[in-house]
Design a protein around this motif. Structure first.
Motif, PDB file in Angstrom:
ATOM      1  N   THR A  65       0.829  -1.196   0.000  1.00 33.74           N
ATOM      2  CA  THR A  65       0.000   0.000   0.000  1.00 33.74           C
ATOM      3  C   THR A  65       0.869   1.253   0.000  1.00 33.74           C
ATOM      4  O   THR A  65       1.865   1.329   0.710  1.00 33.74           O
ATOM      5  CB  THR A  65      -0.909   0.027   1.250  1.00 33.74           C
ATOM      6  N   VAL A  66       0.466   2.221  -0.793  1.00 33.32           N
ATOM      7  CA  VAL A  66       1.167   3.502  -0.809  1.00 33.32           C
ATOM      8  C   VAL A  66       0.793   4.282   0.448  1.00 33.32           C
ATOM      9  O   VAL A  66      -0.376   4.581   0.674  1.00 33.32           O
ATOM     10  CB  VAL A  66       0.769   4.328  -2.057  1.00 33.32           C
ATOM     11  N   THR A  67       1.784   4.579   1.265  1.00 36.79           N
ATOM     12  CA  THR A  67       1.569   5.427   2.446  1.00 36.79           C
ATOM     13  C   THR A  67       2.605   6.540   2.432  1.00 36.79           C
ATOM     14  O   THR A  67       3.660   6.411   1.814  1.00 36.79           O
ATOM     15  CB  THR A  67       1.707   4.632   3.757  1.00 36.79           C
ATOM     16  N   GLN A  68       2.294   7.631   3.139  1.00 37.07           N
ATOM     17  CA  GLN A  68       3.236   8.749   3.211  1.00 37.07           C
ATOM     18  C   GLN A  68       4.541   8.328   3.873  1.00 37.07           C
ATOM     19  O   GLN A  68       5.623   8.739   3.447  1.00 37.07           O
ATOM     20  CB  GLN A  68       2.597   9.922   3.971  1.00 37.07           C
TER      21      GLN A  68
ATOM     22  N   SER B  52      -0.869   3.552  -8.953  1.00 43.67           N
ATOM     23  CA  SER B  52      -1.565   2.430  -8.339  1.00 43.67           C
ATOM     24  C   SER B  52      -2.152   1.512  -9.403  1.00 43.67           C
ATOM     25  O   SER B  52      -2.648   1.968 -10.428  1.00 43.67           O
ATOM     26  CB  SER B  52      -2.690   2.958  -7.443  1.00 43.67           C
ATOM     27  N   PHE B  53      -2.075   0.187  -9.163  1.00 44.99           N
ATOM     28  CA  PHE B  53      -2.696  -0.756 -10.090  1.00 44.99           C
ATOM     29  C   PHE B  53      -4.016  -1.301  -9.561  1.00 44.99           C
ATOM     30  O   PHE B  53      -4.738  -2.000 -10.277  1.00 44.99           O
ATOM     31  CB  PHE B  53      -1.735  -1.912 -10.442  1.00 44.99           C
ATOM     32  N   ILE B  54      -4.366  -0.964  -8.315  1.00 43.43           N
ATOM     33  CA  ILE B  54      -5.664  -1.328  -7.749  1.00 43.43           C
ATOM     34  C   ILE B  54      -5.818  -0.584  -6.422  1.00 43.43           C
ATOM     35  O   ILE B  54      -4.820  -0.221  -5.789  1.00 43.43           O
ATOM     36  CB  ILE B  54      -5.787  -2.857  -7.527  1.00 43.43           C
TER      37      ILE B  54
ATOM     38  N   ALA C  55       0.704  -0.410  -5.178  1.00 46.11           N
ATOM     39  CA  ALA C  55       1.591  -0.023  -6.271  1.00 46.11           C
ATOM     40  C   ALA C  55       2.902  -0.790  -6.184  1.00 46.11           C
ATOM     41  O   ALA C  55       3.196  -1.451  -5.184  1.00 46.11           O
ATOM     42  CB  ALA C  55       1.858   1.484  -6.235  1.00 46.11           C
ATOM     43  N   PHE C  56       3.698  -0.679  -7.247  1.00 42.21           N
ATOM     44  CA  PHE C  56       5.046  -1.244  -7.260  1.00 42.21           C
ATOM     45  C   PHE C  56       6.007  -0.211  -6.667  1.00 42.21           C
ATOM     46  O   PHE C  56       5.842   0.992  -6.856  1.00 42.21           O
ATOM     47  CB  PHE C  56       5.480  -1.588  -8.686  1.00 42.21           C
TER      48      PHE C  56
ATOM     49  N   ILE D 207       7.264   1.873 -15.928  1.00 42.47           N
ATOM     50  CA  ILE D 207       6.219   1.081 -15.266  1.00 42.47           C
ATOM     51  C   ILE D 207       4.853   1.757 -15.419  1.00 42.47           C
ATOM     52  O   ILE D 207       3.846   1.095 -15.699  1.00 42.47           O
ATOM     53  CB  ILE D 207       6.555   0.872 -13.775  1.00 42.47           C
ATOM     54  N   ASN D 208       4.801   3.072 -15.255  1.00 36.46           N
ATOM     55  CA  ASN D 208       3.528   3.780 -15.370  1.00 36.46           C
ATOM     56  C   ASN D 208       2.957   3.689 -16.784  1.00 36.46           C
ATOM     57  O   ASN D 208       1.742   3.526 -16.973  1.00 36.46           O
ATOM     58  CB  ASN D 208       3.697   5.243 -14.960  1.00 36.46           C
TER      59      ASN D 208
END
Length: 266
Positions: free
Chosen positions: A102-105, A116-118, A221-222, A235-236
């Protein structure tokens, strides 16, 4: 003088070449090596998990497989505990992280994330004895409740944030956390929605109650090293391409709409 000047120029060119190679991104390194090395923890159903033949499979694994094909390289999965993903990336054990992260700060201070892919969120699995007593995350914020989480995940962070009054326990894998609720050693388990939905469909867990409405917003995300903008750019663009050509929808349906694969999971 001319010879000395020519030598100096040659040395300078060699230095520039070495500098450029040293600054090459993870994707460039993978292409040069012929192998894309990805750090993953195969315990996150249905994103990355181990089947009965010992193979690592899942939605994110399939995405990575398509990514490696687009690069013209082999895919090598490097399995490590979830808490070792960031240290492993920084130690050059793999090129990128592909593990339902998960993307976090806080994480974004230590690495760069792709688009993000989902998007997922945290949900709750409850012991059946709580039927009619608990209908939301707020109801669990009480010292009388025992909450199980998975160590190092955003589920753990969410439990700490929303359930400060409850008694929290951390486990190495989500399977252990779910089992604690099944045997009555915990009242609830907090984890990502896709995992909880599938876990609740397993025969041994079907008595559990599910609060299906996510109470957090979490893009996955990766992850690559900070400053590796060339890799992020590639990647994007890859993610945009598979979203437009139908590849993403095909893989998504395979893992989130068709549950036949559950029979092959250990």
């Amino acid at each position: 003088m001319i010879k000395r000047y020519g030598s100096a120029v040659l040395i300078g060119v060699v230095a520039l070449i070495h500098s450029a190679l040293a600054q090459a991104g993870a994707i460039d390194d993978a292409v040069r090596r012929g192998v894309l090395k990805v750090g993953t923890t195969p315990t996150y159903v249905p994103f990355e998990m181990t089947d009965r033949q010992g193979r690592i499979v899942g939605f994110e694994i399939d995405l990575l497989g398509v990514m490696s094909q687009a690069l013209g390289v082999e895919l090598e999965l490097v399995t490590v505990p979830y808490t070792e993903l960031l240290p492993g990336l920084l130690a050059n054990k793999f090129d990128l992280i592909g593990s339902g992260m998960t993307v976090t700060q806080e994480r974004n201070l230590k690495l760069n994330f792709s688009d993000s892919f989902i998007v997922v969120g945290q949900t709750v699995l409850l012991h059946p004895s709580l039927a009619g007593k608990v209908s939301s995350i707020e109801d669990l914020d009480d010292a009388s409740y025992r909450i199980a989480t998975t160590e190092g995940t955003t589920g753990e962070a969410a439990a700490q944030r929303f359930l400060g009054a409850a008694r929290l326990s951390r486990f190495a894998t989500p399977e252990e956390g779910v089992h604690q609720v099944v045997i009555g050693a915990a009242d609830a388990f907090i984890h990502d929605a896709p995992y909880n939905l599938i876990a609740s469909s397993r025969a041994e867990n079907r008595a559990l109650l599910v609060l299906e409405q996510p109470f957090t917003f979490e893009p996955l995300a990766f992850g690559v090293k900070k400053g590796d903008f060339d890799s992020l750019n590639w990647i994007n663009h890859f993610l945009n391409q598979v979203a437009q050509d139908g590849t993403y929808d095909r893989l998504h349906d395979k893992w989130f709409k068709d549950t036949a694969w559950l029979e092959d999971i250990d």
